[in-house]
Design an enzyme around this catalytic site. Structure first.
Site, PDB file in Angstrom:
ATOM      1  N   ASP D 381     -25.071 -12.882  26.953  1.00  0.00           N
ATOM      2  CA  ASP D 381     -25.984 -13.020  25.818  1.00  0.00           C
ATOM      3  C   ASP D 381     -25.845 -11.863  24.834  1.00  0.00           C
ATOM      4  O   ASP D 381     -25.895 -12.062  23.619  1.00  0.00           O
ATOM      5  CB  ASP D 381     -27.437 -13.058  26.303  1.00  0.00           C
ATOM      6  CG  ASP D 381     -27.703 -14.280  27.168  1.00  0.00           C
ATOM      7  OD1 ASP D 381     -26.871 -15.207  27.140  1.00  0.00           O
ATOM      8  OD2 ASP D 381     -28.728 -14.290  27.862  1.00  0.00           O
TER       9      ASP D 381
HETATM   10  N1  LIG Z   1     -32.802  -5.761  30.001  1.00  0.00           N
HETATM   11  C1  LIG Z   1     -33.955  -6.350  30.209  1.00  0.00           C
HETATM   12  O1  LIG Z   1     -34.983  -5.700  30.270  1.00  0.00           O
HETATM   13  C2  LIG Z   1     -34.058  -7.812  30.430  1.00  0.00           C
HETATM   14  C3  LIG Z   1     -35.064  -8.320  31.240  1.00  0.00           C
HETATM   15  C4  LIG Z   1     -35.102  -9.700  31.450  1.00  0.00           C
HETATM   16  C5  LIG Z   1     -34.149 -10.499  30.828  1.00  0.00           C
HETATM   17  N2  LIG Z   1     -33.190  -9.984  30.041  1.00  0.00           N
HETATM   18  C6  LIG Z   1     -32.208 -10.851  29.413  1.00  0.00           C
HETATM   19  O2  LIG Z   1     -30.996 -10.796  30.189  1.00  0.00           O
HETATM   20  C7  LIG Z   1     -29.893 -10.988  29.331  1.00  0.00           C
HETATM   21  C8  LIG Z   1     -28.971  -9.803  29.488  1.00  0.00           C
HETATM   22  O3  LIG Z   1     -27.723 -10.080  28.938  1.00  0.00           O
HETATM   23  P1  LIG Z   1     -26.389  -9.762  29.693  1.00  0.00           P
HETATM   24  O4  LIG Z   1     -25.300 -10.022  28.745  1.00  0.00           O
HETATM   25  O5  LIG Z   1     -26.496  -8.431  30.316  1.00  0.00           O
HETATM   26  O6  LIG Z   1     -26.352 -10.776  30.912  1.00  0.00           O
HETATM   27  P2  LIG Z   1     -26.304 -12.362  30.892  1.00  0.00           P
HETATM   28  O7  LIG Z   1     -26.336 -12.891  29.539  1.00  0.00           O
HETATM   29  O8  LIG Z   1     -27.328 -12.799  31.883  1.00  0.00           O
HETATM   30  O9  LIG Z   1     -24.868 -12.684  31.459  1.00  0.00           O
HETATM   31  C9  LIG Z   1     -24.430 -12.181  32.656  1.00  0.00           C
HETATM   32  C10 LIG Z   1     -23.075 -12.774  32.909  1.00  0.00           C
HETATM   33  O10 LIG Z   1     -22.501 -12.096  33.999  1.00  0.00           O
HETATM   34  C11 LIG Z   1     -21.670 -12.985  34.698  1.00  0.00           C
HETATM   35  N3  LIG Z   1     -21.627 -12.579  36.091  1.00  0.00           N
HETATM   36  C12 LIG Z   1     -22.565 -12.696  37.038  1.00  0.00           C
HETATM   37  N4  LIG Z   1     -22.135 -12.215  38.203  1.00  0.00           N
HETATM   38  C13 LIG Z   1     -20.875 -11.769  37.992  1.00  0.00           C
HETATM   39  C14 LIG Z   1     -19.901 -11.168  38.827  1.00  0.00           C
HETATM   40  N5  LIG Z   1     -20.115 -10.907  40.128  1.00  0.00           N
HETATM   41  N6  LIG Z   1     -18.699 -10.832  38.275  1.00  0.00           N
HETATM   42  C15 LIG Z   1     -18.458 -11.088  36.976  1.00  0.00           C
HETATM   43  N7  LIG Z   1     -19.343 -11.675  36.163  1.00  0.00           N
HETATM   44  C16 LIG Z   1     -20.548 -12.007  36.666  1.00  0.00           C
HETATM   45  C17 LIG Z   1     -22.277 -14.359  34.527  1.00  0.00           C
HETATM   46  O11 LIG Z   1     -21.236 -15.283  34.270  1.00  0.00           O
HETATM   47  P3  LIG Z   1     -20.534 -16.039  35.497  1.00  0.00           P
HETATM   48  O12 LIG Z   1     -21.616 -16.678  36.286  1.00  0.00           O
HETATM   49  O13 LIG Z   1     -19.583 -16.968  34.836  1.00  0.00           O
HETATM   50  O14 LIG Z   1     -19.813 -14.982  36.264  1.00  0.00           O
HETATM   51  C18 LIG Z   1     -23.167 -14.225  33.283  1.00  0.00           C
HETATM   52  O15 LIG Z   1     -22.697 -14.998  32.235  1.00  0.00           O
HETATM   53  C19 LIG Z   1     -30.407 -11.124  27.923  1.00  0.00           C
HETATM   54  O16 LIG Z   1     -30.546 -12.456  27.602  1.00  0.00           O
HETATM   55  C20 LIG Z   1     -31.788 -10.469  28.022  1.00  0.00           C
HETATM   56  O17 LIG Z   1     -32.683 -10.950  27.091  1.00  0.00           O
HETATM   57  C21 LIG Z   1     -33.107  -8.631  29.869  1.00  0.00           C
END
Ligand SMILES: NC(=O)c1ccc[n+]([C@@H]2O[C@H](COP(=O)([O-])OP(=O)(O)OC[C@H]3O[C@@H](n4cnc5c(N)ncnc54)[C@H](OP(=O)(O)O)[C@@H]3O)[C@@H](O)[C@H]2O)c1
Ligand SMILES: NC(=O)c1ccc[n+]([C@@H]2O[C@H](COP(=O)([O-])OP(=O)(O)OC[C@H]3O[C@@H](n4cnc5c(N)ncnc54)[C@H](OP(=O)(O)O)[C@@H]3O)[C@@H](O)[C@H]2O)c1
Ligand SMILES: NC(=O)c1ccc[n+]([C@@H]2O[C@H](COP(=O)([O-])OP(=O)(O)OC[C@H]3O[C@@H](n4cnc5c(N)ncnc54)[C@H](O)[C@@H]3O)[C@@H](O)[C@H]2O)c1
Ligand SMILES: NC(=O)c1ccc[n+]([C@@H]2O[C@H](COP(=O)([O-])OP(=O)(O)OC[C@H]3O[C@@H](n4cnc5c(N)ncnc54)[C@H](O)[C@@H]3O)[C@@H](O)[C@H]2O)c1
Lengths: 377, 99, 453, 453, 377, 99
Positions: D381
């Site tokens: 994201d």
């Molecule tokens: N930081 C905060 O406080 C917080 C709190 C709650 C929510 N959020 C939300 O969380 C999101 C964070 O974004 P982000 O880009 O960090 O994460 P993300 O959008 O959740 O994407 C994480 C990606 O990591 C991949 N992944 C998972 N396990 C993996 C592994 N073992 N090896 C390689 N890839 C792996 C997944 O794809 P695959 O499954 O294809 O591997 C997934 O697409 C945002 O939408 C944010 O709003 C953030």
């Protein structure tokens, strides 16, 4: 437009609603900012610092309140002060609207537009204004520091000529924003951490911090659209208690952060579990303000139960008031920036906007928020 | 001239042999040795020529004996290697799940 | 069929051998490699049978079928534990095969010096391979005692045999008429030499010996190829010869021995294994890798040097690699390692070493004899045997981690300098100690690089 | 001097070439490698001069001295920045040399088909190398415009030239009497082909072209060797041919292009570079390595997937390796990466990533265009361009790290699955995006392994 | 032989001299152990735990004192209690012999053999009895927990949607046993740590923990044979102060652990340095009991100087009393084991022994320790 | 037969060439290319034979021209490679201090 920042009068509140760095930004945007004197002193920001970036320091509190178009606070206003506000003023703070029925009514009657920051939705767009998260995050860190401070054991493992100290075992119940930060901090200090949450999606997040997720089969448990946990059925609560018993008994520190948005916190640690713990252990109940997860915890007190300390400290973010003020101030600034119309020099709270719909409680003499309006109906 | 070319071939093969077996994990030491041993049974080709080219009875007999021994080496060598490796492979795919 | 076609097909076979060997050096592809190389063999055999040289198939067919049956049955029947013996036997039959091919070549018309020399070489190597493999087999299967058999004058006897072999060969080459009586002498002596070379080597070294003999049998095939002027024999033989030699070398290092030690042990004066005291044995990262790669239990003993080098992360990484490689890995923490209580704990926790792999001194010491490799990472005083043995040492009486009792000890440090207490460390001169000099982080990184390549 | 001695010395020279090449593939030994290979060359030349075939030294001496002087002066004079052009020129003279040797071979008595075929090949490859190198030189030195020169029907022309070449060669082989008029046609066409092959390629690709032509010039020498039946030409030529081809392949990958793309670009329909939208381009760890190895600025963008994979330690390790390799490395942290505030900070601090390498979103975005490679480690994201561009996206308006503006983006994740917000990510289909599928820790470990081997 | 463990009466002392695990060991060696009731209660060891491993629980304190051949304590006895001891008893504890002149005299007069654990030499052999190190180590950890507890800032860095929090800067002065552990703990929590010590050998040790060593050129500074620091000349102290000024001003937390064995601690942080710090910063003076490194620090108080908190908490190990008791108890047990003669069932304190020479203060009615005897001469 | 042997040599050399240049760091791409290019100047040997073996004026002239070009390639190639590498080496030993 004038922004007013009265100092906080809530007992024990050390945070400030605006820090000098934000004042600077707002002044640049074209606001005039009035800060009550000593508003930032408890969080490490002296009046000079505000004055240096263009705020006016005002020692007359009522002048701050009555002269400002926007009033920024951390905590809800005292009900007596509502009438001092301009009738079309905007007042932004934590409001606790589910419990402060009377206050909300008074604000509505005064014609003040009130924004309750805890009602800001957890959407991607609103993340930078999400004070609930920013403060919960710091609270999670504080729980662990408190636990370490009161513990008779050190957290890390040490192998020394005088014997080996085993790492402390920390059990975190509820792995939301605060719980996760608690896990991270305890891990950092070298503890062995277990964690539990009713929302199954959290398991992976717990493991991603290097802690162990305790599997307890509760049957179907969901989460709301906003990502909050749903309440458990009484049977499920029993299952959970049963599952946690052994781990709690073996833990040196238990930290509970289980909350249910807008409802009393679930009671999940009972007296018999506490009695099974070793003397000298520590329990931190972060939910104490909303009713407490731990049986026998008392707000702002440390209860000693057969040598087990139950810490019921409220308002944890205020313990790290400097950082907490900075974060909160950034959240409010982001909120203002989001709705600030640079041309008309007005704050335009479009009633169609998703954030406005969720967070604006009163406006034009009425309670406009659906959820809260229902409570008052 | 032919000797020179053969020497060239020798030299290049030796280099190639060295380069090919640069780093082998310990688990493969025995199978690799066994597999290489099977290849060294290539002497069967020489044996066949000796036995079949009709160069006299001695040559034929010696050749036939050589064919026997070399065939033992080749057939046994490849089969034994394959057995070792297949066992190895099974173990490998077993553990793959955990990693 | 023209010689060109034959040659072309031989080239194809050779390509298959090359690919086969290449694939066989990685676990994932080894089975395929073996298959490829066997296809190469099949092609080479079939095309040879089809070539116009071959007139008479009867003997070939009979011998081949018999050989195939014997080989197949043996390969099927043998128990997994009996593999090395079996390989030794197969190898021996390859050796005798080359010997016979060389011998048969003597009956052709070509008696040029080149041919004769190559024939002599193929007989010599083939014979040594044959009898050597048999002895190795006998030792491994305990048909004869697996101990080293030595007797006075052994060295002299070996030299005499070699001399006699050279003399006979020279005579044959210069006077081809003498071929027929003398070649039998050569055969007999070669076979004898093989026996003599292997009997003084102990059973534990047999795998290395077999690998070496395997290399020899490749060379024998190569020599036979020269004798009968056949390219595929030369190519395949020399590939195997070189590969076998490298493999032998690798195996030696994994056993912590030198190749020359194995190669010439039969010719060295026996029974006088002198222990050199006070000799430091440095080791390189790639040799260390080979030993670690073969180890099934490893204990890491970190000390202040690990902290100085900030090597905790690479230590953990090596630990993980060793575990992935199938070894038991633990981290033994001496209570006073480092410069503050719990110094090692802080660092290893930072590097995410799981707590349950950390073990205390009292836990490791009773079972350290069974540890294959103890890796001492910048520790010194806490592994100093003087504390246990030397009553006059200032640190006498301090309990230490007895790494010197482990099978092999690697000590990673930058120099021979002493540690905190300023006391010399006899561990560094231990029989089973290898010093890996250099900054601990760098040394470990090099070892890890070897693991990953 | 007998042919055997000559051959033996050639073998020695070949050994030196082999060692030379081997040593040249590691920085520490490259100088020595170059020296060894030049000694090999010297030996080969000297022994050839001494061989009994050579009767007349006059022309040789004159030509050689002249050539040496020209070569030496050119090599001395050239500025460091002009190296690639110089190499192109040298390469061209090697090519014309091979062409001439082949041509000269036509005046010997041997007119067998084999010889004629090899002569034709050496002329063809030599000619292409010669003119191709000249064009490459001209483009690099901007003597002619460095852009790709294309015209309609280019492809057809090339095919016609090739056809004509084949026809002439066949005629010559089947009717050697036709040799002398036709060989000139062959020469001319070869030279033309070289020009045609290189002009449609842009200047930026010239290093790859030169490397390829270098491989060709090896093959030309090899063909000439066949033509005049000389082993050292065959061995050295084919060594260089193979090595050059591999090298070209490596260089292509480092430039993120495919070899076939370069090889046949001249023959492809020009001017119609179609952009395929919506195509995912996976990449393997070793290809990723080649690109990273050549990168001089890298930014790592970790996300929740790094936490899930617990890849923080390998991330730091890769960062250190890249730095050691001379690249600028930083870690760009998006404020909401992960699942709690500061999630990435916790993990990277645990892995000991220095605080001053952590940079904020607002700091990296203005300069991301100048980043060679952005490695997205399990983030989704927070690097989704839809947040910037697609007004209908649920995450529209969220500030993101604009990795899609970097020169190359690697995305490490296990599948095409979406992230926390459940929104598809157009980044994965980007022109400059390569997907490295698999668990992030494992993918990175593989890349690291490549680095260390 | 009977070992007696009276409970500690020193104000604020929560440690116990012997923990049940050690009692078990000593009972196995053949001792009988008498523990005053509630001796371990403040460190989390109830009486039952002692009884379970074979100790006799005695509620009459004087019975414990007068009936035992060996008396183990954490702190020195009150002078009134000296006479209750058997005249040939051995009494082991921290004695503070440099300051407690009168007490030492009284003990000598009573004919009691006294072992002062702080005098145990820092030799390789004595490491397992080195209570000074084992307690300093824990104290180092506690300083950081205290600093974190009182700080208005969090220690780790966090990049969040509400802004980036920079890591706290911690400056540790004195990197002995306690200082090093403080560095390690602060690093663990995510702080950016600088450290300084007068002994140059320490620089490498500081770096080995990932912290930065502050280079201040003081000229020649040595260390004693035991590894303790030598006192600085007044000029050197000035140089040091000058060198530290800027770092202290930029630090959020300053922890001082500088001690000089047997002398008052050097005064190295002055009022003007404190005033240059940001409001909300924290200073922990670990040397407060021996005179304090920080100007204005007060034992067991938190002094607020223009918003800078100066923590003068004494007896830091007692804050983690459980682990501290375990370590101390292991130290004493190692001491007894070292001199226990299993055949004669006697504690034989050979006067030639290096440890005996250093740590035995009084014996047979006389002050036998050279250093202390000199003070009394 | 000879052609077969030569083909064997070709095959083995190609394999060896591939194995030798398995992994090269980017910094070495250009020098390695240049060094390999110098080796490809081996055609000078063929040129010498053509020029010196007295096979007629055409052959001699063509050979001499070939000698010229090939010598340029050889001498220039080796020297230029050496220059590149020596620069590279200096930089390398410079940085060695820091690492
Ligand atoms: N930081 C905060 O406080 C917080 C709190 C709650 C929510 N959020 C939300 O969380 C999101 C964070 O974004 P982000 O880009 O960090 O994460 P993300 O959008 O959740 O994407 C994480 C990606 O990591 C991949 N992944 C998972 N396990 C993996 C592994 N073992 N090896 C390689 N890839 C792996 C997944 O794809 P695959 O499954 O294809 O591997 C997934 O697409 C945002 O939408 C944010 O709003 C953030
Ligand atoms: N734990 C405590 O509380 C404490 C406190 C104070 C003192 N001590 C004392 O400290 C000692 C601890 O023993 P120890 O075995 O841990 O340490 P040690 O005896 O001091 O030995 C450390 C060794 O590490 C090597 N080293 C230093 N830097 C290195 C690097 N970058 N890479 C590789 N090797 C490096 C040194 O050898 P080279 O120079 O040859 O590399 C040195 O011999 C004991 O004597 C103990 O009594 C302990
Ligand atoms: N969209 C965003 O970017 C965004 C922003 C902030 C938070 N969130 C998500 O919202 C979720 C809730 O956040 P929060 O921390 O404010 O929640 P919270 O403070 O309301 O509750 C804390 C935790 O207690 C848990 N809990 C409830 N009952 C429990 C029980 N009986 N036993 C154990 N645990 C129990 C909840 O599941 C929750 O994880 C988190 O998952 C967080 O990731 C998302
Ligand atoms: N032999 C052993 O195994 C052993 C056991 C324990 C300790 N030691 C060593 O003994 C040494 C002292 O240990 P300690 O912690 O008990 O010492 P300490 O408590 O007496 O002093 C604490 C630190 O303060 C420092 N200091 C003194 N004056 C200072 C000043 N003006 N400014 C800054 N720093 C100043 C000292 O150098 C010392 O490092 C340590 O180096 C430790 O490693 C050795």
């Amino acid at each position: 437009m004038q922004i007013g920042v009265p100092s906080e009068r809530w007992p024990g509140e050390a945070r400030a609603a605006l820090v000098p760095a934000s004042v600077k930004k707002l002044v640049q945007l074209g606001f005039s900012v009035v800060v009550e004197s000593a508003a930032g002193s408890k969080s490490g920001f002296p009046d000079d610092a505000y004055a240096a970036v263009g705020a006016k320091i005002e020692s007359d509190r009522s002048a701050v309140l009555s002269g400002s178009d926007i009033v920024l606070r951390v905590r809800q206003p005292e009900i007596e002060e509502v009438t001092s506000l301009k009738s079309d003023a905007i007042q932004v703070s934590f409001l606790d609207p589910f419990n402060e029925k009377e206050l909300v009514g008074a604000i509505a009657n005064a014609g003040v537009t009130s924004i309750s920051v805890e009602m800001i939705p957890r959407s991607t767009r609103a993340q930078k204004m999400d004070a609930l998260s920013s403060q919960a995050n710091l609270a999670g860190y504080v729980t662990v520091i408190q636990a370490a401070y009161h513990s008779q054991k050190i957290f890390p493992m040490m192998m020394t000529p005088s014997g080996t100290i085993r790492p402390a075992r920390v059990f975190v119940i509820g792995a939301g924003v605060a719980g996760l930060q608690a896990i991270a901090t305890a891990k950092r200090l070298g503890a062995r951490v277990d964690a539990f949450d009713t929302r199954p999606v959290v398991a992976e997040q717990v493991r991603s911090l290097g802690a162990k997720f305790v599997e307890i089969d509760l049957g179907e448990v969901g989460q709301t659209e906003q990502g909050y946990a749903k309440a458990l059925t009484p049977e499920q609560i029993e299952l959970q208690k049963e599952g946690q018993k052994k781990i709690i008994a073996a833990s040196d520190v238990v930290i509970t952060t289980a909350q249910l948005f807008g409802r009393p916190a679930p009671r999940i640690v009972t007296r018999d579990m506490l009695q099974a713990m070793q003397p000298g252990s520590v329990v931190v109940d972060m939910a104490v303000e909303t009713g407490g997860n731990v049986e026998g915890s008392v707000l702002n007190e440390i209860v000693d139960l057969d040598g087990v300390k139950i810490i019921g400290q409220g308002n944890l973010p205020s313990e790290v008031s400097r950082n907490a003020s900075e974060m909160y101030s950034n959240n409010l600034t982001a909120l203002i920036e989001e709705f600030w119309d640079a041309e008309t020099k007005q704050l335009t709270l479009d009633p169609e906007d998703e954030i406005v719909q969720a967070a604006v409680i009163t406006r034009g003499g009425k309670i406009v928020n659906d959820t809260i309006a229902k409570l008052h109906a | 001239m032919e000797a020179v070319l053969l020497a060239f071939i020798l030299m290049l093969s030796v280099f190639l042999g060295f380069e090919l077996i640069a780093k082998v994990p310990a688990t493969l030491h025995t199978p690799l040795m066994s597999g290489a041993n099977a290849i060294s049974g290539i002497t069967v080709v020489g044996a066949i020529i000796a036995a079949g080219a009709d160069l006299g009875p001695w040559s034929t007999w010696l050749g036939a004996l050589a064919v026997f021994f070399a065939t033992v080496n080749v057939v046994g060598g490849y089969m034994v290697t394959d057995r070792m490796l297949s066992m190895f492979k099974k173990k490998d795919s077993d553990t793959r799940g955990d990693s | 069929m023209s010689l060109e076609v034959l040659g072309g097909v031989y080239i194809l076979a050779a390509i298959l051998f090359v690919f086969g060997l290449k694939l066989m050096s990685s676990p994932a592809t080894a089975v395929r490699g073996n298959l490829l190389s066997s296809v190469g063999m099949l092609i080479a055999v079939v095309i040879t049978l089809l070539s116009k040289e071959i007139i008479d198939y009867r003997y070939i067919a009979g011998a081949a079928i018999l050989g195939a049956v014997v080989g197949a049955v043996a390969a099927r029947r043998v128990a997994m534990t009996g593999m090395p013996e079996m390989v030794a036997l197969f190898n021996g039959s390859g050796g005798i095969g080359s010997l016979l091919v060389g011998w048969a070549a003597l009956y052709s018309d070509d008696r040029s010096a080149f041919t004769l020399i190559t024939v002599m070489i193929s007989i010599l190597i083939g014979g040594v391979t044959f009898s050597g493999s048999l002895v190795a087999w006998a030792k491994l299967s305990e048909t004869i005692g697996s101990g080293a058999i030595t007797f006075g004058g052994q060295r002299l006897v070996n030299v005499l045999i070699l001399l006699a072999l050279v003399v006979c060969s020279v005579l044959i080459v210069f006077n081809p008429a003498l071929t027929f009586p003398l070649v039998f002498v050569v055969i007999a002596l070669s076979v004898l030499l093989g026996v003599m070379a292997v009997i003084p080597i102990g059973g534990a070294d047999m795998p290395v010996v077999i690998s070496l003999l395997n290399s020899y049998s490749g060379l024998a095939a190569c020599a036979a190829g020269f004798a009968i002027n056949n390219t595929i024999l030369i190519v395949a033989g020399s590939l195997v010869g070189a590969a076998g030699l490298i493999l032998t070398n690798i195996m030696c290092k994994a056993m912590n021995r030198s190749l020359s030690n194995v190669l010439f042990s039969g010719f060295a004066a026996p029974g006088k294994a002198t222990k050199v005291e006070g000799e430091v044995k440095p080791i390189t990262a790639d040799d260390a890798y080979l030993i670690l790669e073969a180890a099934s239990s490893v204990v890491m003993v970190p000390g202040y040097g690990m902290a100085v080098a900030q090597a905790q992360h690479v230590v953990r990484e090596l630990g993980e690699l060793l575990e992935a490689n199938g070894a038991d890995v633990s981290y033994a923490i001496h209570p006073v390692a480092g410069r503050m209580p719990g110094h090692m704990n802080v660092l290893l926790a930072e590097a995410n070493v799981p707590y349950d792999q950390l073990i205390e001194m009292d836990e490791i010491n009773p079972r350290i004899e069974n540890i294959d490799v103890a890796i001492v990472i910048g520790a010194n005083d806490v592994v100093n045997p003087a504390a246990r043995e030397d009553e006059n040492s200032p640190i006498y009486g301090m309990p230490i981690i007895n790494v010197d009792y482990a099978r092999t000890v690697f000590v990673l440090k930058r120099s021979m300098a002493s540690g905190f207490s300023g006391v010399d460390n006899p561990l560094f001169f231990g029989e089973n100690t290898r010093m890996l000099f250099g900054d601990a982080k760098q040394s470990l990184s090099s070892v890890i690089a070897e693991f990953k390549s």
